[in-house]
Enzyme design. Structure first.
Site, PDB file in Angstrom:
ATOM      1  N   ASP A  77       0.826  -1.210   0.000  1.00  0.00           N
ATOM      2  CA  ASP A  77       0.000   0.000   0.000  1.00  0.00           C
ATOM      3  C   ASP A  77       0.862   1.263   0.000  1.00  0.00           C
ATOM      4  OD1 ASP A  77      -1.437  -2.248   0.928  1.00  0.00           O
ATOM      5  OD2 ASP A  77      -2.891  -0.990   1.956  1.00  0.00           O
ATOM      6  N   HIS A 118      -1.132   4.459  -0.505  1.00  0.00           N
ATOM      7  CA  HIS A 118      -2.172   5.311   0.082  1.00  0.00           C
ATOM      8  C   HIS A 118      -1.891   6.812   0.005  1.00  0.00           C
ATOM      9  CE1 HIS A 118      -5.365   2.806   1.553  1.00  0.00           C
ATOM     10  NE2 HIS A 118      -4.538   1.984   2.170  1.00  0.00           N
ATOM     11  N   ASP A 155      -4.136  -0.426  -3.356  1.00  0.00           N
ATOM     12  CA  ASP A 155      -4.310   0.682  -2.409  1.00  0.00           C
ATOM     13  C   ASP A 155      -3.302   1.792  -2.669  1.00  0.00           C
ATOM     14  OD1 ASP A 155      -6.397  -0.740  -1.350  1.00  0.00           O
ATOM     15  OD2 ASP A 155      -5.708  -0.641   0.723  1.00  0.00           O
ATOM     16  N   ASP A 199      -6.400   7.159  -1.611  1.00  0.00           N
ATOM     17  CA  ASP A 199      -7.162   7.367  -0.366  1.00  0.00           C
ATOM     18  C   ASP A 199      -6.233   7.573   0.827  1.00  0.00           C
ATOM     19  OD1 ASP A 199      -9.699   7.293  -1.459  1.00  0.00           O
ATOM     20  OD2 ASP A 199      -9.976   5.150  -1.127  1.00  0.00           O
ATOM     21  N   ARG A 200      -6.812   8.176   1.879  1.00  0.00           N
ATOM     22  CA  ARG A 200      -6.111   8.473   3.128  1.00  0.00           C
ATOM     23  C   ARG A 200      -5.091   9.602   2.942  1.00  0.00           C
ATOM     24  NH1 ARG A 200      -9.010   6.423   7.404  1.00  0.00           N
ATOM     25  NH2 ARG A 200      -9.250   4.173   7.293  1.00  0.00           N
ATOM     26  N   ASN A 232      -8.548  -2.978  -2.390  1.00  0.00           N
ATOM     27  CA  ASN A 232      -9.918  -2.671  -1.986  1.00  0.00           C
ATOM     28  C   ASN A 232     -10.196  -1.170  -2.031  1.00  0.00           C
ATOM     29  OD1 ASN A 232      -8.154  -2.628   0.455  1.00  0.00           O
ATOM     30  ND2 ASN A 232     -10.034  -1.990   1.490  1.00  0.00           N
ATOM     31  N   HIS A 233      -9.140  -0.332  -2.074  1.00  0.00           N
ATOM     32  CA  HIS A 233      -9.349   1.117  -2.184  1.00  0.00           C
ATOM     33  C   HIS A 233      -9.342   1.596  -3.623  1.00  0.00           C
ATOM     34  CE1 HIS A 233      -9.624   2.895   1.880  1.00  0.00           C
ATOM     35  NE2 HIS A 233      -9.096   1.733   2.227  1.00  0.00           N
ATOM     36  N   HIS A 263      -3.817  -8.382  -3.385  1.00  0.00           N
ATOM     37  CA  HIS A 263      -3.882  -7.348  -2.352  1.00  0.00           C
ATOM     38  C   HIS A 263      -4.311  -7.884  -0.987  1.00  0.00           C
ATOM     39  CE1 HIS A 263      -4.166  -3.423  -0.557  1.00  0.00           C
ATOM     40  NE2 HIS A 263      -5.371  -3.728  -0.125  1.00  0.00           N
ATOM     41  N   ARG A 282     -12.790  -6.979   9.578  1.00  0.00           N
ATOM     42  CA  ARG A 282     -13.080  -5.796   8.770  1.00  0.00           C
ATOM     43  C   ARG A 282     -14.562  -5.703   8.406  1.00  0.00           C
ATOM     44  NH1 ARG A 282      -8.290  -3.662   6.215  1.00  0.00           N
ATOM     45  NH2 ARG A 282      -6.504  -5.038   6.483  1.00  0.00           N
ATOM     46  N   HIS A 296      -2.446  -4.731   2.338  1.00  0.00           N
ATOM     47  CA  HIS A 296      -3.759  -4.554   2.971  1.00  0.00           C
ATOM     48  C   HIS A 296      -3.727  -4.274   4.470  1.00  0.00           C
ATOM     49  CE1 HIS A 296      -8.067  -4.867   2.872  1.00  0.00           C
ATOM     50  NE2 HIS A 296      -8.166  -6.061   3.407  1.00  0.00           N
TER      51      HIS A 296
END
Length: 482
Positions: free
Chosen positions: A227, A229, A256, A259-260, A288-289, A337, A385, A412
């Site tokens: 990730d 991010h 990923d 995001d964030r 997943n993002h 991922h 989750r 992840h």
């Protein structure tokens, strides 16, 4: 309960609260769990553990803990608040609205609750509106882009793409280097060039299967990153340590990307431009993002709209749907991922047949590959989750051996050291966003594989970056979740 037990329970609760304050959320969760062993009927402990689970992105676990707190104390406003937070994080707008309304009835003067309720109601209405307007024959946004109408003004001082003999703009190493320098200085490339990068990369991705085979030749290596991010300056740290991607220095980024962090646009354009420049040597897995629901909540859509246009956000969404779901390296290592599709027991052959051009479903092989997590315990249980499953060492070994594989490399999850080797070496986690969200204090890491698929790990610390907080572009009040 004896006075001694009660005192010990309060002591553990206090230690949990201090760990939470220090942003050591996993440790806080452990203290609350130990306190619950002493005082199982304490609604506040369940609520506190739910809050820690939210910070750890264990939204399913947070919903379960908050629900237990509500069962014990139906007037505990924060329990509804926490359950609403977790439901919102999963994109379950209706459940979030229900719980925020319940919390407001118990705490009517809380302005933060009212902001979050308004956000949840807005998203619920947006989802219903989009569903009502959707038509099967709707033309993709990517096909509605008219590049020729986007003129690059003479006053534009950033890097410029060159035209080939047929007049089509093309990506060159000189352009890429200029783009990276512009991004370092917090400058954007012209939207014409941004659209060119996205659409050219999308065309390359469309030609790939859902599961891609990658060969590391004798004497060669492949770098696998986890990730990122939106932490662009940490991506540059990787390139400083390991070299830029090239036809002799291939990379695989394992989902990923966005995001964030608040430089998600810079991250994804950088990865896609290298995909255009070195299509056989820059590999990108869907995380997943890379999904509409996550991008709406955690900042990417807001960032694209702020830096470019709403149309570009839709084109990114369509491009994400063409990302491969996984890679098989030298017939030995699966890179995915989340984790292998163990609950549905899908095979590699099944994955190769998947139609990935869609938003991720909530179950099945595609969902599991984006959301699954390993656990130390044997067997398989629903994931904390709230999506996918957690799988034990026995499950990992059995599935991998059935597919003729030696190892799964997945991402992840934040890891303190940037990586973790689990399940007797069958499961490796790699995470490449150090000091995740400017608060977790973790290292980042990447893996280099040789042709024998022997992993070599490199750790690195977070790079300095401009003063912009994470989640700066997240939906309204949701920017405060971190």
């Amino acid at each position: 309960m004896s006075l001694e037990s009660k005192s010990r329970g309060e002591e553990l609760k206090g230690e949990g609260n201090q760990a939470f304050k220090d942003k050591h959320y996993a440790l806080a969760q452990q203290f609350y769990s130990k306190a619950l062993e002493i005082d199982h009927a304490n609604a506040m402990l369940w609520g506190n553990r739910a809050f820690a689970a939210i910070r750890l992105e264990e939204f399913g676990g947070a919903i379960a803990d908050a629900s237990k707190a509500i069962e014990l104390d139906p007037k505990y406003a924060k329990a509804y608040y926490r359950r609403g937070d977790a439901s919102y994080a999963l994109g379950h707008w209706k459940d979030a609205v229900r719980d925020f309304r319940s919390a407001i009835r118990l705490a009517p003067s809380d302005p933060d609750l009212r902001r979050k309720l308004a956000e949840a109601e807005k998203e619920m209405k947006r989802q219903a509106f989009e569903k009502a307007l959707a038509t099967p024959d709707e033309k993709p946004y990517s096909e509605q882009v008219v590049l020729e109408d986007m003129f690059v003004e003479e006053g534009y001082s950033g890097p410029r793409m060159e035209a080939d003999e047929e007049g089509r703009l093309r990506v060159t190493l000189e352009f890429v280097q200029g783009m990276l320098e512009a991004f370092k200085n917090e400058q954007l490339v012209h939207r014409r060039y941004a659209f060119e990068i996205i659409l050219q990369a999308q065309a390359i991705l469309k030609a790939l299967p859902a599961l891609v085979d990658v060969t590391i030749p004798d004497g060669g290596e492949l770098t696998v990153c986890g990730d990122t991010h939106g932490q662009f300056f940490d991506l540059l740290r990787i390139f400083d340590l390991n070299g830029l991607p090239s036809d002799t220095n291939p990379y695989l980024f394992n989902g990923d990307f966005v995001d964030r962090g608040s430089w998600s646009v810079e991250i994804i354009l950088t990865l896609l431009v290298f995909k255009c420049l070195y299509p056989q040597h820059m590999h990108l897995t869907r995380g997943n993002h890379e999904a509409k629901s996550m991008n709406t909540i955690y900042g990417f859509v807001g960032e694209v709209k702020a830096k470019y246009t709403a149309q570009m956000a839709e084109v990114f969404r369509e491009t994400f749907c063409w990302l491969p779901l996984g890679f098989v390296i030298n017939d030995k290592v699966l890179v995915v991922h989340g984790g292998p599709p163990v609950a549905c027991n899908a095979t590699l052959a099944d994955v190769r047949k998947l139609d990935r051009n869609r938003e991720p479903p909530e179950d099945g092989p595609m969902c599991e590959m984006l959301w699954n997590d390993p656990q130390d315990q044997l067997g398989m249980v629903p994931n904390k989750r709230g999506v996918g499953v957690a799988f034990g060492p026995d499950v990992a070994k059995r599935w991998l051996e059935s597919q003729g594989l030696q190892m799964v490399v997945r991402s992840h999850e934040v890891k303190d050291e940037g990586f973790e080797v689990a399940h007797d070496g069958y499961t490796v986690t790699i995470f490449s966003a150090p000091n995740y969200c400017d608060q977790m204090g973790n290292k980042g890491a990447f893996i280099r594989f040789d042709s024998d698929c022997k992993p070599s790990f490199t750790q690195f610390d977070a790079a300095p970056h401009p003063n912009k907080r994470p989640m700066a572009y997240a939906a309204g009040a949701w920017s405060s979740m971190m």
